[in-house]
Design a protein around this motif. Structure first.
Motif, PDB file in Angstrom:
ATOM      1  N   ARG A 193      41.091  40.533  33.748  1.00  0.00           N
ATOM      2  CA  ARG A 193      40.217  39.491  34.296  1.00  0.00           C
ATOM      3  C   ARG A 193      41.012  38.339  34.892  1.00  0.00           C
ATOM      4  N   ILE A 194      42.156  37.998  34.304  1.00  0.00           N
ATOM      5  CA  ILE A 194      42.947  36.873  34.831  1.00  0.00           C
ATOM      6  C   ILE A 194      43.974  37.342  35.855  1.00  0.00           C
ATOM      7  N   GLY A 195      43.891  38.603  36.254  1.00  0.00           N
ATOM      8  CA  GLY A 195      44.732  39.096  37.336  1.00  0.00           C
ATOM      9  C   GLY A 195      46.040  39.716  36.922  1.00  0.00           C
ATOM     10  N   ASP A 196      46.225  39.984  35.615  1.00  0.00           N
ATOM     11  CA  ASP A 196      47.453  40.610  35.149  1.00  0.00           C
ATOM     12  C   ASP A 196      47.214  42.114  35.042  1.00  0.00           C
ATOM     13  N   TRP A 197      47.653  42.866  36.042  1.00  0.00           N
ATOM     14  CA  TRP A 197      47.386  44.296  36.085  1.00  0.00           C
ATOM     15  C   TRP A 197      48.045  45.048  34.938  1.00  0.00           C
ATOM     16  N   ARG A 232      41.741  38.768  42.386  1.00  0.00           N
ATOM     17  CA  ARG A 232      41.871  39.976  43.183  1.00  0.00           C
ATOM     18  C   ARG A 232      40.595  40.800  42.988  1.00  0.00           C
ATOM     19  N   TRP A 233      40.355  41.718  43.884  1.00  0.00           N
ATOM     20  CA  TRP A 233      39.094  42.448  43.831  1.00  0.00           C
ATOM     21  C   TRP A 233      38.939  43.211  42.523  1.00  0.00           C
ATOM     22  N   ALA A 242      34.031  44.561  39.408  1.00  0.00           N
ATOM     23  CA  ALA A 242      34.974  45.658  39.199  1.00  0.00           C
ATOM     24  C   ALA A 242      35.193  45.927  37.714  1.00  0.00           C
ATOM     25  N   LEU A 243      35.133  44.865  36.893  1.00  0.00           N
ATOM     26  CA  LEU A 243      35.379  45.018  35.470  1.00  0.00           C
ATOM     27  C   LEU A 243      34.297  45.845  34.774  1.00  0.00           C
TER      28      LEU A 243
END
Length: 311
Positions: free
Chosen positions: A34-38, A102-103, A109-110
């Motif tokens: 959720r915070i953008g850490d893939w 990010r998308w 997306a989640l």
């Protein structure tokens, strides 16, 4: 003229950070995504890895005592806690500032991502059970080897051939049962005064001692005998409580594709000596075998924990 430069990075409030970190309770690593850490997606495999560790670890490295059982339980608990605590702490530390999403980290997306991953995780346990699966004994029909409520691991990869002495789990007409193979296809088997006769020869037995056993009528004395079937890998113990109707049976030949099973608690077991109509199992088709019992992983009798059943 306004010379203020707007910083694209915003600070999250404490409640917002708590909410993002709590996403990891739904699915480990979801808060990081959720915070953008893939890299948080790597935590998605943690439940599968833990399940595989338990399944294959127990299958190949059996518990060898009560102390080992407690240690294994503590280890699994610690790993389970770390699986959730680690991404929660990482999410909390990295969620102080808000960065452009990010998308793949947006809510739309989640949600499908969570549904897909949770669905895969739900199918992981049944998949692992194709290799090893825990069972428990609801009765004392296999005492003293497996007692009532003993929990044991079964090798679900069993493909045969059946061997005398193997402790197997099989599908009976009314339930799943555990018994010992006493005779295989082509064998002639009978009981004479409680002594097992296989192919015309008496099975070797010797007395080990006396114990008290529980029954529906209270406690009774029983004799522990050590028995070894023809070509059995090692001897096993059986209980002789008293005389019963099935201490003497006529000789029968095991038909092709079938086995003859007996409970180790000979006078308290509804096995192949009894027809299905009398709550027994009759001759058991080889195709009904589910797997071979490997070892006891939990028992009220702590001395039995870790006992191998496949040797």
């Amino acid at each position: 003229m306004n010379d203020t430069i707007e910083d694209p990075v915003d600070r999250r409030s404490v409640p917002a950070r708590v909410g993002v970190a709590a996403l990891n309770l739904i699915l480990p690593g979801l808060g990081l995504i959720r915070i953008g850490d893939w890299r948080g997606a790597l935590f998605f495999v943690a439940p599968v890895a833990l399940g595989a560790l338990i399944t294959f670890g127990f299958g190949h490295l059996p518990i060898t005592g009560f102390g080992t059982a407690v240690s294994a339980l503590v280890l699994v608990t610690v790993l389970l806690a770390a699986m959730y605590i680690a991404p929660i702490l990482l999410t909390w530390r990295q969620s102080r500032h808000r960065i452009p999403s990010r998308w793949w980290s947006r809510w739309y997306a989640l949600m499908p991502m969570t549904v897909v991953v949770l669905g895969l995780l739900q199918s992981a346990a049944p998949l692992m059970h194709h290799f090893y699966k825990p069972f428990y004994a609801p009765s004392d029909s296999m005492a003293p080897t497996i007692g009532s409520d003993d929990k044991f691991v079964v090798d679900m990869r069993w493909r045969g051939p059946p061997k005398r002495g193997d402790v197997i789990v099989f599908q009976a007409a009314d339930s799943v049962r555990v018994s010992r193979i006493a005779a295989i296809s082509g064998d002639r088997i009978a009981m004479r005064a409680g002594l097992l006769i296989v192919n015309g020869g008496a099975v070797a037995q010797h007395t080990e001692g006396r114990v008290m056993v529980d029954d529906i009528d209270g406690r009774h004395p029983a004799t522990i005998l050590r028995e070894r079937l023809p070509s059995e890998r090692s001897s096993h113990r059986i209980l002789d409580t008293d005389t019963s109707l099935f201490d003497d049976t006529r000789e029968v030949t095991v038909p092709p594709g079938h086995i003859f099973v007996l409970g180790d608690n000979r006078d308290r077991s509804a096995d192949s000596r009894m027809p299905v109509e009398q709550q027994g199992v009759g001759m058991v088709p080889v195709t009904a075998i589910i797997g071979e019992a490997m070892y006891i992983h939990w028992s009220r009798d702590h001395a039995k924990i870790g006992n191998r059943l496949d040797r």
